[in-house]
Structure formats: structure tokens, C-alpha cells
Design a protein around this motif. Structure first.
Motif, PDB file in Angstrom:
ATOM      1  N   ARG A  15     -36.849 -10.441  45.906  1.00 20.97           N
ATOM      2  CA  ARG A  15     -36.069  -9.201  45.883  1.00 20.97           C
ATOM      3  C   ARG A  15     -34.737  -9.500  45.224  1.00 20.97           C
ATOM      4  O   ARG A  15     -34.315 -10.663  45.172  1.00 20.97           O
ATOM      5  N   ALA A  16     -34.068  -8.493  44.706  1.00 23.78           N
ATOM      6  CA  ALA A  16     -32.750  -8.680  44.093  1.00 23.78           C
ATOM      7  C   ALA A  16     -31.694  -8.721  45.188  1.00 23.78           C
ATOM      8  O   ALA A  16     -31.611  -7.822  46.013  1.00 23.78           O
ATOM      9  N   LEU A  17     -30.908  -9.785  45.207  1.00 28.12           N
ATOM     10  CA  LEU A  17     -29.872  -9.952  46.225  1.00 28.12           C
ATOM     11  C   LEU A  17     -28.566 -10.341  45.537  1.00 28.12           C
ATOM     12  O   LEU A  17     -28.377 -11.488  45.138  1.00 28.12           O
ATOM     13  N   LEU A  18     -27.687  -9.369  45.366  1.00 27.17           N
ATOM     14  CA  LEU A  18     -26.366  -9.615  44.789  1.00 27.17           C
ATOM     15  C   LEU A  18     -25.409 -10.068  45.884  1.00 27.17           C
ATOM     16  O   LEU A  18     -25.651  -9.829  47.070  1.00 27.17           O
ATOM     17  N   SER A  19     -24.322 -10.693  45.483  1.00 25.97           N
ATOM     18  CA  SER A  19     -23.347 -11.149  46.481  1.00 25.97           C
ATOM     19  C   SER A  19     -22.766  -9.973  47.257  1.00 25.97           C
ATOM     20  O   SER A  19     -22.393 -10.109  48.417  1.00 25.97           O
ATOM     21  N   SER A  20     -22.713  -8.793  46.631  1.00 25.97           N
ATOM     22  CA  SER A  20     -22.172  -7.613  47.320  1.00 25.97           C
ATOM     23  C   SER A  20     -23.084  -7.139  48.455  1.00 25.97           C
ATOM     24  O   SER A  20     -22.649  -6.386  49.323  1.00 25.97           O
ATOM     25  N   ASN A  21     -24.346  -7.591  48.472  1.00 27.52           N
ATOM     26  CA  ASN A  21     -25.271  -7.229  49.552  1.00 27.52           C
ATOM     27  C   ASN A  21     -25.020  -8.028  50.828  1.00 27.52           C
ATOM     28  O   ASN A  21     -25.579  -7.710  51.876  1.00 27.52           O
ATOM     29  N   VAL A  22     -24.205  -9.092  50.738  1.00 25.68           N
ATOM     30  CA  VAL A  22     -23.912  -9.942  51.893  1.00 25.68           C
ATOM     31  C   VAL A  22     -22.453  -9.721  52.281  1.00 25.68           C
ATOM     32  O   VAL A  22     -21.553  -9.920  51.472  1.00 25.68           O
ATOM     33  N   LYS A  23     -22.227  -9.303  53.513  1.00 24.47           N
ATOM     34  CA  LYS A  23     -20.856  -9.043  53.969  1.00 24.47           C
ATOM     35  C   LYS A  23     -20.220 -10.324  54.495  1.00 24.47           C
ATOM     36  O   LYS A  23     -20.907 -11.188  55.039  1.00 24.47           O
TER      37      LYS A  23
END
Length: 200
Positions: free
Chosen positions: A123-131
């Protein structure tokens, strides 16, 4: 008369203190301070380096990184935590000059395939998806658990391996360049023992 004045002053003082406390609570809620670093990052399990977000043109994934990305279909969403060339050399003793020679190419390709299985999420996981302060968990393609968090300077940390460059896009694939290699202990031991035998 005097008692009445003292009582009035006491009520006024208490009312003023309650107002100040309420104002302070509202201000702290609206202007929420960032979370303190986690215990692990405060203790320094990984080196603190300053990195920046880059585009693909600026981000050099290295020969091994490019080979790993080329193994995936470009039209599907993946996230790959690609080790840097320095990490390959330091942690697995793989260098582009020696490891891609014809007599070692098949072994190197097999190692890269296994590393890809450990370090890729479907899946696409950008750094903005992790708080910041949050720990998310995904299984890699090989079923190896990945624990992903964000450091105080916005870099991702995966199984205690810190990123150097984040959010590089290659079509549907998101790439994060890591300062280490994500793999299980058994595979690490087998690769390192093979390298030791080769050197003898």
C-alpha cells in the motif's frame, strides 16, 4: 461590615483564579504543544541526522535500490523502505563493484529479493500518514511485522531503522531511503555467515 468586605474580596479572588485557570486550560488545548519524543528516540537507538524531503530527481536510490524497485509492478501501490548503498555495504557487506559481478550476481539478486520481501508494504504510505508520537504496524510482503513511527524531525523510523530520505515517488510506488536494512535475525545471520565464508 468588615466581614462582608473580606467575604466579597475572597469571592472576587477565587473567581479570578478560576477564570485564569480556565483561560490557561483553553489556551493549552487550542495551542497544543507537540508530543515529547518517545523513550526510544530520547535514548538514541538510532543516530540523529538531519534529512529533507526530496523529489525522485534529487533522490539517488543507488544501484541496489533501483534493482529492488524494478522488481515491483510500477502500476500498483507499494511502499518500499530501501536501504542506502552505505547500509548495504556496512550491514551486509554488499558493494556494487563486487556483488554485481557475473559470479556473484545471482546470490546478490536473491538477497535483494529477500530484502524486498521484508521491507515492502502492499500500500502507499507517505510520511504524512504517520502522526508524531503514533506507532503504526503493517505486515510486509513476506509477513514480517513492520513497526513504523515518526521522529521529531519528521523522519520515519521502521523497526528502529531511521530514514534518510522520505516520500520519493516512482509512479504508484512510495520509496523511503533507510540508514539500515530491515530483515529478520535469521536471514541476517545466514547472509553474514555466507559472507564470512566467502572471505576465508
Amino acid at each position: 461590615m468588615r466581614r462582608r468586605q473580606v467575604l466579597k474580596h475572597s469571592i472576587a479572588l477565587v473567581s479570578m483564579l478560576v477564570c485564569v485557570c480556565c483561560f490557561f486550560i483553553v489556551t493549552m488545548t487550542v495551542l497544543r504543544l507537540p508530543d515529547a519524543p518517545t523513550k526510544e528516540s530520547a535514548m538514541g537507538f538510532y543516530p540523529i541526522t538531519r534529512s529533507r524531503k526530496v523529489s525522485l530527481q534529487d533522490g539517488n536510490l543507488g544501484k541496489f535500490g533501483e534493482m529492488m524497485i524494478d522488481m515491483l509492478p510500477q502500476d500498483l501501490a507499494f511502499t518500499v523502505f530501501v536501504p542506502s548503498e552505505e547500509a548495504f555495504k556496512r550491514d551486509l557487506r554488499l558493494s556494487v563493484n563486487d556483488s554485481l559481478k557475473s559470479d556473484r550476481f545471482n546470490d546478490t539478486y536473491a538477497i535483494l529479493t529477500r530484502i524486498l520481501g521484508f521491507s515492502t508494504v502492499p500500500r502507499a504510505l507517505l510520511s504524512s500518514n504517520v502522526k508524531l508520537g503514533e506507532l503504526v504496524n503493517y505486515d510486509s510482503l513476506s509477513g514480517f511485522p513492520l513497526y513504523i513511527s515518526k521522529d521529531i524531525d519528521e523522519m520515519l523510523v521502521v523497526n528502529r531503522v531511521r530514514s534518510e530520505i522520505i516520500d520519493v515517488r516512482k509512479e504508484e510506488i512510495v520509496v523511503h531511503l533507510m540508514d539500515g536494512i530491515i530483515m529478520d535475525a535469521e536471514f541476517e545471520q545466514s547472509v553474514l555467515s555466507d559472507n564470512d565464508t566467502d572471505e576465508d
